[in-house]
Structure formats: structure tokens, C-alpha cells
Enzyme design. Structure first.
Site, short mmCIF file in Angstrom:
data_model
loop_
_atom_site.label_atom_id
_atom_site.label_comp_id
_atom_site.label_asym_id
_atom_site.label_seq_id
_atom_site.Cartn_x
_atom_site.Cartn_y
_atom_site.Cartn_z
N GLU A 1 39.05 48.69 80.69
CA GLU A 1 38.23 48.12 81.75
C GLU A 1 37.89 46.66 81.44
O GLU A 1 37.34 46.35 80.38
CB GLU A 1 36.92 48.91 81.93
CG GLU A 1 37.11 50.27 82.55
CD GLU A 1 35.79 50.95 82.88
OE1 GLU A 1 35.83 51.96 83.61
OE2 GLU A 1 34.72 50.49 82.41
N CYS A 2 38.23 45.76 82.35
CA CYS A 2 37.86 44.35 82.30
C CYS A 2 38.38 43.69 81.02
O CYS A 2 39.53 43.26 80.98
CB CYS A 2 36.35 44.19 82.44
SG CYS A 2 35.87 42.55 83.03
N ALA A 3 37.59 43.60 79.97
CA ALA A 3 38.09 43.02 78.72
C ALA A 3 39.31 43.77 78.23
O ALA A 3 40.25 43.17 77.69
CB ALA A 3 36.99 43.05 77.65
N SER B 1 42.08 47.97 84.47
CA SER B 1 41.47 47.45 85.69
C SER B 1 40.28 46.57 85.35
O SER B 1 39.67 46.70 84.28
CB SER B 1 41.01 48.62 86.58
OG SER B 1 40.16 48.19 87.61
#
Length: 466
Positions: free
Chosen positions: A342-344, A436
């Protein structure tokens, strides 16, 4: 379990300073304090945790559902006698919806205070305020009958005369002044593009900042009055991770003694995560090991990898320097290890981040961008993955200032409608990799955690057989 909610008329009023200092000061006088943060924020709970000596947790009705807020509150407050809940933005600010007409926005501090039946202490940035403060307080006190203001803490007061004028304004509307904090410019905690620097990154300076906040509140806030004000009308059982996963698809499939090892990235570059995530993974039958991608190798025996959010753009060179781990992650993903990023985590799996080589699992390049992307999303899973089934609907939150600068991945993970009604496709699916920008809360989606655990168990079995 008694609680007090620390709110403000607007962002930037000093909620985090007051809430963190209040947690530390109440703990110092003998209370066992449970700290909470309204909304999806990952950074403030880190400072709360330092002050409380226990994990800071989030209460977000949007991500977990309003029905789970009280059970999660009771779970996080076990063993404590008092809870301090820091709000988000202004008291009545929450998710922005075009058709919303009620006074309390979904995900707002006001909604959480009403769900908990807890009083609100309003932190007011006193700079620029005089007698007209009475009108502002009257509006906040009467705007919604379901929210009760228990008192005011004046922040950044300029002088003794200023304090007297403001106290008179509070008296005029019948709200007690519970504290009056002087202006202290040297107390500000350094921040960057997404808010405060996480406590893990700030290190000893974060500990010193929390101690200073504690000293400030202890000296200028009426702690016995705060403790006497605290209330909560909640009833019912606490959230239980074992109960949350019972009966879900895949629950109970992992045999005792065969728990798959799931490695969760941590350290300064991966600081965004919820305490309930690890608790659910364990409840689903996994063993959880935290490692630091800046320096560590992939833990021996890893059967599943979780790469949460954080600030990898601040540590891209160091992440790239640990090339052995990058190769190991790419090799594991190629062989079918389930990966939840997620993200990072998404950025770590790209080919490059700001020109620094990354794992290359996701066929895209990433860079720090000029614009902040922020907001809740109602997303639909576009295909099956180790966590989601195609067509499942999920509520998530975006919070990043990086972007993918090359062609978007061929197999996006999520789809949703943008604010103008446009179709948005986001994230990347590749084998057993789900990557994502969208942050989700595991307590709101326990079925995804169970599926990930069972996928890791199957990978471990196939690797042993192979």
C-alpha cells in the site's frame, strides 16, 4: 471507560500538541491512558503512543463502519481507566459528500464523539481572538445537540490581559476554561508535505518533543477537571480479532504448528500501519515478523510480505542501496509469494523512485510530484487477488504526493469514480502481488486479511513440497 475528545474549530489549532501533552500529563499523575485518533491519520498516533507507553489507535467510521467504532474503542482501551481521543480537522469536518445535508459529516470528530457519548474539549488557537470568541463558541456549542462541549483549552495565548479577555468570552457562553497555553514557538514539531515527521523517523527529537508537550500541558491545564469531565456511554463487547475472523472464507485452514511467516516492513520508511492489522494476521494463524527494508534482509522462511505506507521518497537512496533485499523481493514475487503493498509499498515495488532503482515488480516508475492526492475512495476490486475478489467494494483512503510517471500498469487493482464522475483505474496486480496507493483498514476488511494468510500458508506448503 471514561473518555474525552480533543477537537478544534479548524486544522492547525494545536490539537496534536494538546492531545499528546494531555496523554503524557495524565499518565504522569497515575492514569492508564488509551490514546486514539479520529480518521485515517498514521502520524499523530505515533506521538500518542510515545506519550501513553502503548499503541496509538485510529477510530475511522468511514474505513471500518460506524458499527465498529465502539468495539474498536473498547478493544484499544482495555487495561486503561481513561481515554484521550484526538479529533481530525475541525469538529464537524469529515468526508465531503455532494448529497450530505445533516450537521454531522461521516468520519468527523463530532460523529465519533456522539458514538462514544464522550464530551468534547475544544482547543482554540487564541491568536487574533478577543471578545468575538464568545460567538464562535456559541456556534460550536449549539450547532448539533448530539455533541456536548465540556470546556475550552485556549492555545497560543499572548499575554495575561489576552487570557483575561478570552476567559470572559468563555464565561459569557457558559463554557469553562480547562487550560490556557502560552505561545511557544520552539515547541513546534518539524513537518513535511504530509504533516508531522513520524515519531519513528524523528527519533530522540520526537521523545523530547513529547516530553515538552507533556510539561506544557501539565503546567497549564487543569488535569483533575479533565479527568472529572471524562465520560462515555458505550456498552457492548470489545472488538476481538479472533472473533472478527471466525467463520470467514479460509478461516481455520492453517494447521497448528504450520503458521506461515508474514514479514511486515517497518522502520523509518514504512511507518503507516494499523495495530489491528498484525493482530488480525495472528488471529488468522500467521506468525508476524517486522523488518526494516533500509538495512535488513528478507526474514528467513517468509511466506507472505506486507509493505505498508510511509515515506520511501525520503529514504530512496538507502532503500536502493539494500540491493540484496530488492532482488529477494523481486524473486519472491516472481515465484508467487503473496505481496500486499500500500502506497509506500507500491513505490518500493516499482522500477525506480526518483531515479533510484527499486524492486521492479511493478512495471512503472515513480517520482515525487507537485500535487497532494488526498481523500476517501469507494473502490471496486477489478480482478481476483490474494486479498480481494473481483467486484468486491472497499472503502479506502489516498494520501500521497508521489505519482507513477510512466505508463499505468496493464492490470490495475481498483476502479472508482472521481469527483467529476470520471472513471479512475489505480494500482497494479501481478501474479500474487496486490499493489496500490489506496490505504484500507484491516478491521473493516478482515476477510482480506484471512485470505492473505491462507495464501501465504499455501505458498509455504508449495515451497516445502517443491
Amino acid at each position: 471507560m471514561r473518555a474525552v475528545v480533543v477537537a478544534a474549530p479548524a486544522s492547525g489549532s494545536g490539537k496534536t500538541t494538546v492531545a499528546t501533552g494531555l496523554v503524557g500529563a495524565l499518565r504522569r499523575v497515575g492514569h492508564r491512558v488509551a490514546p486514539f485518533k479520529v480518521g485515517p491519520d498514521y502520524i499523530d498516533p505515533g506521538y500518542h503512543g510515545l506519550a501513553a507507553g502503548r499503541p496509538g489507535r485510529n477510530l475511522d467510521p468511514v474505513l471500518v463502519g460506524a458499527q465498529r467504532v465502539v468495539p474498536l474503542y473498547r478493544h484499544g482501551a482495555q487495561g486503561c481507566d481513561l481515554a484521550v481521543v484526538e479529533g481530525v480537522m475541525g469538529l464537524f469536518d469529515g468526508r465531503i459528500e455532494q448529497d450530505h445535508s445533516g450537521p454531522v459529516a461521516e468520519g468527523s470528530t463530532a460523529q465519533v464523539a456522539a458514538l462514544l457519548g464522550a464530551p468534547v474539549v475544544l482547543v482554540v488557537d487564541a491568536r487574533g481572538h478577543s471578545q468575538s470568541l464568545a460567538a464562535l463558541l456559541h456556534g460550536f456549542a449549539t450547532f448539533d445537540s448530539g455533541v456536548r462541549l465540556g470546556g475550552v483549552i485556549l492555545n497560543r495565548v499572548g499575554s495575561e490581559r489576552h487570557d483575561q479577555v478570552l476567559r470572559a468570552a468563555c464565561d459569557r457562553v457558559g463554557l469553562p476554561v480547562l487550560g490556557s497555553l502560552p505561545r511557544m514557538a520552539d515547541l513546534e514539531v518539524p513537518s513535511r508535505h504530509l504533516g508531522l515527521i513520524p515519531a519513528v523517523e524523528h527519533g530522540a527529537a520526537a521523545t523530547a518533543a513529547v516530553a515538552a508537550m507533556t510539561d506544557l500541558v501539565a503546567a497549564h491545564v487543569d488535569l483533575p477537571a479533565i479527568a472529572a469531565l471524562a465520560r462515555s456511554s458505550v456498552t457492548g463487547p470489545a472488538w476481538d480479532p479472533a472473533e472478527a475472523v471466525r467463520g470467514l472464507e479460509g478461516a481455520g485452514e492453517i494447521s497448528a504448528g504450520e503458521e506461515p511467516l508474514i514479514a511486515v516492513a517497518g522502520g523509518p520508511a514504512f511507518t503507516f500501519g494499523y495495530a489491528e492489522h498484525r493482530e488480525l494476521l495472528v488471529a488468522a494463524g500467521a506468525r508476524v515478523v517486522v523488518f526494516d527494508p533500509l538495512h535488513d534482509e528478507l526474514p528467513t522462511g517468509t511466506a507472505g510480505l506486507v509493505l505498508p505506507g510511509g515515506f520511501p521518497e525520503e529514504h530512496a537512496a538507502e532503500l536502493a542501496a539494500n540491493s540484496g533485499l530488492l532482488r529477494a523481493v523481486a524473486e519472491a514475487a516472481r515465484h508467487g509469494m503473496p505481496v500486499h503493498a500500500e502506497c509506500a509499498g507500491l513505490l518500493y515495488l516499482t522500477r525506480s523512485l526518483d531515479g533510484h532503482p527499486m524492486a521492479g515488480v511493478v512495471e512503472a516508475d515513480a517520482a515525487f510530484g507537485p500535487r497532494l492526492t488526498l481523500g476517501y475512495r469507494d473502490a471496486v476490486a477489478l480482478a481476483d487477488s490474494p486479498l480481494w475478489r473481483a467486484g468486491e467494494r472497499v472503502r479506502g483512503h489516498e494520501f500521497h504526493r508521489t505519482c507513477l510517471v510512466s505508463a499505468p500498469p496493464r492490470s490495475p487493482a481498483w476502479g472508482w469514480l472521481g469527483s467529476a464522475g470520471e472513471r479512475v483505474r489505480e494500482g497494479a496486480l501481478s501474479g500474487n502481488v496486490h499493489a496500490s496507493y489506496l490505504h484500507t483498514h484491516p478491521a473493516g476488511n478482515p476477510e482480506a486479511v484471512v485470505r492473505f494468510g491462507t495464501a501465504a500458508a499455501r505458498f509455504a506448503s508449495s515451497r516445502a513440497l517443491g
